[in-house]
Design a protein around this motif. Sequence first.
Motif, PDB file in Angstrom:
ATOM      1  N   VAL A 238       0.840  -1.203   0.000  1.00  0.00           N
ATOM      2  CA  VAL A 238       0.000   0.000   0.000  1.00  0.00           C
ATOM      3  C   VAL A 238       0.879   1.260   0.000  1.00  0.00           C
ATOM      4  O   VAL A 238       0.521   2.294   0.560  1.00  0.00           O
TER       5      VAL A 238
ATOM      6  N   SER B 209      -7.053  -7.952   3.999  1.00  0.00           N
ATOM      7  CA  SER B 209      -6.422  -7.813   2.687  1.00  0.00           C
ATOM      8  C   SER B 209      -7.416  -7.288   1.654  1.00  0.00           C
ATOM      9  O   SER B 209      -7.051  -6.523   0.757  1.00  0.00           O
TER      10      SER B 209
ATOM     11  N   LYS C  55      -7.592  -3.595   1.979  1.00  0.00           N
ATOM     12  CA  LYS C  55      -6.353  -3.029   1.445  1.00  0.00           C
ATOM     13  C   LYS C  55      -6.405  -2.956  -0.082  1.00  0.00           C
ATOM     14  O   LYS C  55      -6.076  -1.932  -0.685  1.00  0.00           O
TER      15      LYS C  55
ATOM     16  N   GLU D 155      -8.715  -0.214  -1.339  1.00  0.00           N
ATOM     17  CA  GLU D 155      -8.076   1.106  -1.198  1.00  0.00           C
ATOM     18  C   GLU D 155      -7.093   1.336  -2.341  1.00  0.00           C
ATOM     19  O   GLU D 155      -7.026   2.422  -2.919  1.00  0.00           O
TER      20      GLU D 155
END
Length: 578
Positions: free
Chosen positions: A454, A523, A526, A529
């Motif tokens: 990320v 996950s 994540k 995003e």
Amino acid sequence: MSSMFKEDPVFKASPESIGSLVVSIQKGLLALPDFQRSFVWEPKRTIELLKSVISRYPAGTLLTWEQSTDLQFGNRPFEGAPETPDKRPRRLVLDGQQRLTSLYQALTGTGDYKFFVRVWPFIDREEGVLRPLEEVDLETAIFAHDGNRRARFNPLDSDWQLENGVFSLSEYDRLRPWFKSLSREVGQDRDESDQLEDLLHQLRDTYLQPLDSYAFPVVDLPEQTSLVAVCNIFETLNRSGKVLGPFELLTAKFYPSGVKLRDLWEAAQQEYPLLVEFGVDPYSLLQAICLRSHSSAQRFDVLNKLSAVNIEKHWDETVAAAAEILDMLKRECGAISPQWLPYSMALVPLTAVYPEISHLKSHFRSTAREKLRQYYWCTVFSENYDQGANSQAGADYKLLRNWVTDKSDQAPEAVEDFSLTDADILSARANRKALFRGFVTLLIQAGAKDADSVQAFSNMPAHESSLDTVRAFPKSWLEVSGNNPEGFGPELILNRVLVQRSTKRSIRERLLPEYIDGQEPGSQRKYLEVLDSHLIESDPESGFQQRNYAKFLRERLSRLVEEIESVTGQSVIYDSDL
């Protein structure tokens, strides 16, 4: 036959014997241009060439270039040949250096290895006749030795040579007394010695004589051949070997003037590592200098108009400018590696213009850099360098130089006549390399993140970011699901998502929404995003989450258009039916 075909070629190949070529090298009449690389052949390759010569097999064509008394290129003797500072070479070898060097060193005894011939494989001693050449084991007959004293034998020792019937190729022209000594050493009586000596002379005249008389076809370019023609001819004849480019030719051309381009380039690479990281071709620096000196980046003008004075005046500034442009593209335009640079040719006008900007005051310099970035993005998304790149660079430079320094309101063509439709973006496939790379770098510049860490790709160290793309909706899924009624193919740029190569190996050809659904809840959040940073809508009603390919494309197209308009300062024309 049609009259359009001529019987005689422009350049003819004339045969030249190895003996005459070796003499020309020895006298300094035949030399190498300074840009040619050093001799690199292993001894086994020299042995293979010697076997071809003895067998009278074709061993390729040589390419030489007659030298004018008015214009002498930087040159050097063949490795192992004597220096001849009082003589100017009559010809330079453009293609054939390795073959000629290996033959010269083998036949003169120079170089790190010495080459030897065993006579007994050629002779049937029981029958007292020469063996047919096809029955001779040339692998055994010819060998090389590096002079290592710790070896179990020393082929340079004259007694060992007589005991084993071995002579050095460097003694090829002086074999008569050695033949006599060998025949007396081996023969049981005078008649046998005389018969053997006669056989040894037959061996020389029948099988070894090509070491002197074998003729290479030599294409000799006349001295009036233009530098452009030399480049083109060399590239045609030597596609599988080292390319002779304009930089190499100009290296030799300017060497007598004291401008050592190779040394300048090596120093530039040490001072500016970005030049190495992005694999910058030094010729592009010469094109930038030619733009600054003669407003042209055409090969003809670089080769014929560029002077040593131009190099001395502009080299340092141009090299520094190239590094600054690369830094700008890497940090501010998403081109974090050469893999994703849309147009390397665009570096030429940008580099040529940058010294003008570096002399401005800080406020004006900031505005000028903004214009440079705008020009760059407009060039990428209008695909302006897909054809006629050299001409385009010249046209752009003249306008860009005055536009970025506010001396003129007229912008370069890519900015002034920018034209891009949403339909064109929608239909663009990944095989449109500049557009595809522009799309990827725009994502990076806009903050696209790595799915695992990320972390923004733009902030990741170069050694950690090995990037590739995956298809959000793979071909197999589109074919099976039938979720592609509009007929959009899977190869669209808009269907690509930037990932680390390790992540790509995990995803493979799976549908990306399904792959994410298979992850742990943490996950999954994540990944969602990260998708937003790739200009992909990821809410429950989005085309991505609904597995609706057309809606997915429409949503992503809308966001991408906004980003393109932001960096180009231009409006995208809405022309699609989506």
